[in-house]
Write a protein that holds these residues in place. Structure first.
Motif, short mmCIF file in Angstrom:
data_model
loop_
_atom_site.label_atom_id
_atom_site.label_comp_id
_atom_site.label_asym_id
_atom_site.label_seq_id
_atom_site.Cartn_x
_atom_site.Cartn_y
_atom_site.Cartn_z
N ILE A 1 -4.82 78.71 -7.62
CA ILE A 1 -5.46 79.54 -6.60
C ILE A 1 -4.54 79.54 -5.40
N LEU A 2 -3.95 80.70 -5.13
CA LEU A 2 -2.89 80.83 -4.14
C LEU A 2 -3.40 81.63 -2.95
N GLY A 3 -3.14 81.10 -1.77
CA GLY A 3 -3.43 81.85 -0.56
C GLY A 3 -4.90 82.06 -0.29
N LYS A 4 -5.73 81.13 -0.72
CA LYS A 4 -7.17 81.26 -0.47
C LYS A 4 -7.46 80.85 0.98
N HIS A 5 -7.56 81.81 1.84
CA HIS A 5 -7.72 81.53 3.27
C HIS A 5 -8.39 82.71 3.93
N GLU A 6 -9.30 82.42 4.81
CA GLU A 6 -10.02 83.50 5.49
C GLU A 6 -9.11 84.26 6.44
N GLY A 7 -8.09 83.59 6.98
CA GLY A 7 -7.17 84.25 7.89
C GLY A 7 -6.05 84.93 7.12
N SER A 8 -4.91 85.11 7.78
CA SER A 8 -3.81 85.86 7.19
C SER A 8 -2.78 84.97 6.50
N ASN A 9 -2.73 83.67 6.83
CA ASN A 9 -1.71 82.81 6.25
C ASN A 9 -2.02 82.51 4.78
N ASN A 10 -1.00 82.65 3.91
CA ASN A 10 -1.25 82.41 2.48
C ASN A 10 -0.07 81.78 1.77
N VAL A 11 0.83 81.15 2.49
CA VAL A 11 1.93 80.44 1.87
C VAL A 11 2.40 79.36 2.83
N SER B 1 -7.22 73.05 -9.09
CA SER B 1 -6.34 73.63 -8.08
C SER B 1 -6.66 73.05 -6.71
N LEU B 2 -5.63 72.72 -5.95
CA LEU B 2 -5.82 72.19 -4.60
C LEU B 2 -6.02 73.34 -3.61
N ASP B 3 -6.93 73.14 -2.71
CA ASP B 3 -7.18 74.11 -1.64
C ASP B 3 -6.19 73.86 -0.51
N LEU B 4 -5.20 74.73 -0.40
CA LEU B 4 -4.16 74.58 0.61
C LEU B 4 -4.42 75.44 1.84
N SER B 5 -5.61 75.96 1.95
CA SER B 5 -5.87 76.95 2.99
C SER B 5 -5.57 76.42 4.40
N THR B 6 -5.83 75.15 4.64
CA THR B 6 -5.57 74.61 5.99
C THR B 6 -4.10 74.30 6.23
N ALA B 7 -3.30 74.34 5.12
CA ALA B 7 -1.88 74.00 5.25
C ALA B 7 -0.99 75.24 5.30
N TYR B 8 -1.51 76.37 4.86
CA TYR B 8 -0.68 77.58 4.89
C TYR B 8 -0.27 77.89 6.32
N ASN B 9 1.03 78.19 6.52
CA ASN B 9 1.54 78.43 7.87
C ASN B 9 2.25 79.77 8.03
N ARG B 10 2.27 80.58 6.97
CA ARG B 10 2.86 81.90 7.08
C ARG B 10 2.04 82.90 6.26
N SER B 11 2.14 84.14 6.71
CA SER B 11 1.59 85.25 5.94
C SER B 11 2.73 85.93 5.19
N ILE B 12 2.58 86.10 3.90
CA ILE B 12 3.64 86.76 3.12
C ILE B 12 3.91 88.15 3.68
N ALA B 13 2.85 88.83 4.04
CA ALA B 13 3.02 90.20 4.53
C ALA B 13 3.81 90.25 5.83
N LEU C 1 5.88 88.55 -4.15
CA LEU C 1 5.45 87.16 -4.05
C LEU C 1 3.97 87.05 -4.40
N LEU C 2 3.61 85.92 -5.01
CA LEU C 2 2.28 85.77 -5.59
C LEU C 2 1.26 85.27 -4.58
N SER C 3 0.05 85.79 -4.72
CA SER C 3 -1.13 85.25 -4.04
C SER C 3 -2.33 85.57 -4.91
N GLY C 4 -3.46 84.94 -4.60
CA GLY C 4 -4.65 85.15 -5.40
C GLY C 4 -4.75 84.17 -6.55
#
Length: 893
Positions: A72-82, A29-41, A59-62
């Motif tokens: 592995i979806l939305g693996k990010h310390e901040g709020s962005n996960n998609v 699985s690719l770690d997209l955490s630095t590319a996520y630009n929105r929070s689903i919530a 919508l899926l995360s985790g």
């Protein structure tokens, strides 16, 4: 934004053995955490459509395993996960160059509506989603400066979160894979159904089942895996897209494209029961699905081949047939089993993981040859070389059932759940074919059984299928000549088949007349639209051969008073079909008819009245018989265990009181566990042409017998069954002549029954098949005489396998009349009257009085006969009838 590969994830507990097996990771699985630009919530109207916002909790995360692929979806310390791909290009850089053969995207397109014109017409008609519209573009960038762009189009590589039925995608799949499921009837008793009963009959779900918001899986093939892939550019074009996750893989082929159905034979540890269903499942495949797990069957072929009556198959201990569909690189997981031994090493852990490619290394598994050789099977009448319908069974070398191409691989044995043309006998499955059927068979040995009624010897043979096998022809020979002698067969009681299916099954089982009965169960009705009160399906006037017929009648029913089968009547349907409330008619329905009234109306409409599945429900049918409104009584095949002595006891008491009603055989077929004609009627036509009307007339005359297989002829002083013989006061000696033959059930005893008691007995050699005899029977008093045949299948108890109708003997003009039997019949009439008066839901007064008049008439008729024969008896409190007393001291109260 740099990307890191993360380890294969999802269901870690089932993957822990991969390292032990020496298998490299299949997915990263690719770690997209630095590319996520929105929070689903926090999605809002500036980001996407109202539909997505309203369903954002779906919508899926985790961490997820989707179609067996870890994400592995939305693996990010901040709020962005998609990643929202809308206004700007998103660039993803690899920290280490990638050489993955495929990049697996989990993504979806936002909704996009197409405006309509004033008439509501779409121009141009691209559909919903808009077929072929490019939502975005994915660009692969290599270290040598080359780039390859991939358009991502609606209904190709991506689609919307929700789609119209029938507007599916061509190169991407919904994130939930199709799954095997149990029919609701087969669920554990403590498990509530999750879907409607009818849908559960599919035994499989579909893509996206259970999801309100579909995420789409797309496998993008890397055209240059040998190069260093260093960047991905994700560019929006004509819409908005969501990218949830990307997983890389070195699989050679698309992981969402599975191979055709295949089979394994598996030997489990002792005591392990394989279960592919639900949370208790202990066997699964990641890149695929277990279709079915069934016991491997032992047919004991040395006893089965060329045997007219082999034992049924039994499960082999700890052996299973596993049907599955999977990607070539799938892993098979079997839990809680310590039996698998590899030739390379021993695998003995709680969760055993085996690549399908390496099954040959494990002694517990055998790959079964694929059933992919197309073979035409033909069942041929030896006398003329023409195809004839028959019942056929085919299995492979491990006992696995091989269905025709258009047949159920897992026949459904449950009540009113299938109109299929199958027969389920324990674990032994068969199907009906019209003389020709297409099969897909495995190379190697297959075992074929063909049966067709009671006059043709069953065939059980082995055939070896090769790459040159195209056709198998099996000749059927008419061994017993009963049809040639004028006998015709019938099943008087069949439910839940279409008329054409009934015609096929009747011909395949050698049943000349199938009576398909419309009826009601609470608020459910069967075959309503098939009744027209005139058509005999299969007759020459309706385009058939005239040799096999189906007629739709009705079974009218009341749960206390009884059931009555109304066959072949003309004109309007006799209503109500059922009456008086559950469990026959609907809750709250009043009692509007008696069994006798229904029977009388049927005869007025030129029909045949049969008292079905003797003896129960055992109540007002007694009145119908006493009043002469019953043409025949039906011996039934409940549980397929022979004619029940309890049923005979009921019939015998009517004969003992002089009511000469013939016997017929009917199955009351309601599911595939009963074959049409398992028990059947044989009726002898006296020279007239065979039609449905001539069959009814023959039954009324009483020259019939009911049988599970043995065929008989039986005469007394030259008179046929159903006859009445008259002797002078001195009586006489009766000349009883009989013959019996069977090519199905082995015959063990042939018995003469006199007034319900055992008279003469002939002990039969079960292997002989043909028997004949003659007895001289002295008679001093009136009696009835019938022939009773016992038989025994291998490994089973002896059963009553056939019974003739009776011949009545009248001495000095005085008919049979047995005191204690008459009292029991009268008690039924009195009990029926008590029910009508006390508990039955009343209809209008006129109907109520008519029902009581009918019961009173029957009571008077029998009561007067009892007085005529000088019988004293007790009365129930419900029916004191002092007006009939002839002598004040003849009752005992």
């Amino acid at each position: 934004m740099s990307l890191n590969h993360m380890e294969e994830s999802g269901n870690h507990e089932n993957l822990e053995n991969l390292e032990n097996l020496g298998k490299p990771e299949r997915f990263m699985s690719l770690d997209l955490s630095t590319a996520y630009n929105r929070s689903i919530a926090n999605l809002n109207k500036e980001d996407c459509s109202d539909k997505v916002i309203a369903n954002k909790e779906q919508l899926l995360s985790g961490e997820h395993e989707l179609w067996g692929v870890p994400f592995i979806l939305g693996k990010h310390e901040g709020s962005n996960n998609v990643i929202l791909l809308k206004d700007e290009t998103v660039e993803l850089s690899f920290e280490h160059p990638s050489h993955d053969r495929q990049l697996l995207f989990l993504h979806a397109a936002d909704f996009k509506e197409t405006p309509t014109d004033a008439e509501g017409i779409l121009r141009p008609m691209m559909g919903t989603p808009r077929l072929g519209e490019t939502v975005c573009e994915y660009k692969l960038c290599y270290s040598d400066g080359t780039e390859v762009s991939f358009p991502i189009r609606r209904r190709y590589q991506i689609s919307e979160f929700q789609t119209r039925w029938g507007e599916n995608s061509f190169e991407s799949v919904k994130h939930i894979k199709p799954r095997t499921m149990q029919a609701n009837t087969e669920l554990p008793h403590n498990q509530a159904p999750q879907i409607p009963w009818g849908q559960s009959q599919l035994r499989t779900t579909f893509q996206g089942f259970g999801s309100q918001m579909h995420h789409w899986l797309y496998a993008l093939e890397n055209p240059y895996p040998q190069k260093n892939l260093v960047r991905l550019l994700l560019q929006p074009l004509e819409g908005t897209a969501f990218i949830f996750g990307i997983t890389g893989t070195n699989l050679a082929t698309n992981p969402f494209r599975w191979n055709p159905r295949a089979q394994l034979r598996y030997t489990s540890a002792p005591g392990v029961v394989l279960n592919p269903f639900g949370p208790e499942a202990n066997i699964r495949i990641d890149l695929g699905e277990i279709i079915a797990v069934t016991p491997a069957l032992d047919y004991r072929h040395e006893q089965w081949l060329d045997n007219a009556n082999p034992p049924l198959p039994v499960p082999k201990p700890n052996e299973w047939i596993i049907d599955y569909t999977a990607h070539p690189d799938a892993l098979l997981f079997v839990d809680n089993d310590h039996s698998m031994v590899s030739t390379a090493s021993t695998v003995s852990t709680v969760n055993t993981v085996i690549p399908l490619k390496e099954l040959e290394k494990h002694q517990s598994f055998t790959q079964i040859n694929a059933a992919d050789r197309k073979v035409t099977l033909r069942t041929i009448d030896r006398s003329n070389g023409l195809p004839v319908p028959a019942k056929i069974h085919v299995h492979g070398e491990y006992g696995q059932y091989l269905a025709p191409v258009n047949g159920h691989r897992l026949p459904n044995p449950h009540w009113f759940e299938d109109y299929g043309t199958e027969h389920v006998q324990g674990l032994h499955y068969s199907c009906y074919i019209p003389g020709v059927a297409e099969f897909k068979l495995p190379l190697g040995p297959v075992y074929i059984e063909v049966t067709k009624g009671f006059e043709i010897r069953p065939i059980r043979k082995q055939f070896v299928i090769s790459a040159e096998t195209n056709t198998i022809e099996i000749e059927l020979e008419h061994i017993l000549p009963w049809r040639q002698k004028g006998w015709v067969t019938a099943d008087t009681h069949v439910h839940f088949l279409s008329p054409q299916t009934a015609l096929l099954e009747g011909e395949a089982e050698g049943v000349n007349v199938v009576n398909l009965l419309t009826s009601q169960w609470g608020e459910m009705f069967s075959n309503l639209g098939d009744f027209d009160g005139k058509t005999t399906i299969g007759s020459q006037e309706n385009g058939g051969s005239g040799e096999y017929l189906v007629r739709v009648g009705t079974e009218n029913r009341q749960h206390i008073l009884g059931h009555i089968s109304l066959l072949g009547y003309e004109g309007k349907m006799i209503l109500p079909l059922c009456t008086g409330g559950p469990d026959e008619s609907g809750l709250g329905d009043p009692l509007e008819a008696t069994i006798t009234q229904w029977a009388k109306q049927c005869r007025e409409q030129n029909g045949l009245v049969v008292m079905p599945h003797l003896p129960n429900p055992r109540a007002e049918g007694a009145a119908s018989l006493v009043l002469g409104e019953i043409d025949a009584i039906e011996l039934c095949s409940f549980e397929n265990e022979g004619i029940n002595p309890y049923s005979l006891s009921d019939w015998y008491r009517y004969l003992n009181c002089g009511y000469l009603v013939p016997a017929v055989g009917g199955t009351d077929k309601m599911s595939q566990i009963t074959a049409v004609g398992t028990i059947r009627t044989y009726a002898l036509l006296q020279g007239e042409a065979f039609t449905y009307d001539s069959w009814m007339q023959t039954v009324r005359q009483g020259n019939t017998f009911a049988t599970y297989g043995p065929l008989l002829e039986f005469r007394v002083n030259g008179c046929e069954m159903g006859s009445t013989l008259k002797l002078t006061a001195s009586g006489g000696t009766l000349d009883v002549v009989w013959q019996v033959s069977s090519v199905t059930i082995p015959v063990t005893r042939i018995e003469l029954v006199v007034n319900g008691e055992l008279g003469e007995v002939h002990a039969a050699d079960p292997a002989a098949g043909h028997y004949a005899g003659q007895w001289s029977v002295p008679v001093k008093e009136s009696c009835w005489i019938a022939l009773r045949i016992r038989g025994q299948f291998p490994d089973k108890s002896e059963i009553i396998a056939a019974h003739s109708s009776a011949i009545m003997v009248i001495v000095a003009g005085k008919s049979c009349f047995h005191k204690t039997d008459a009292v029991t019949i009268l008690e039924q009439i009195e009990g029926s009257t008590a029910y009508v008066k006390s508990l039955a839901t009343k209809a209008d007064d006129r109907t109520y009085k008519q029902m009581l008049m009918t019961l009173t008439a029957a009571h008077r008729e029998l009561h007067n006969r009892m007085h005529h024969h000088g019988i004293t008896h007790n009365h129930t409190a419900a029916d004191h009838h002092q007006h009939l007393h002839q002598h004040p001291d003849h009752h005992h109260h």
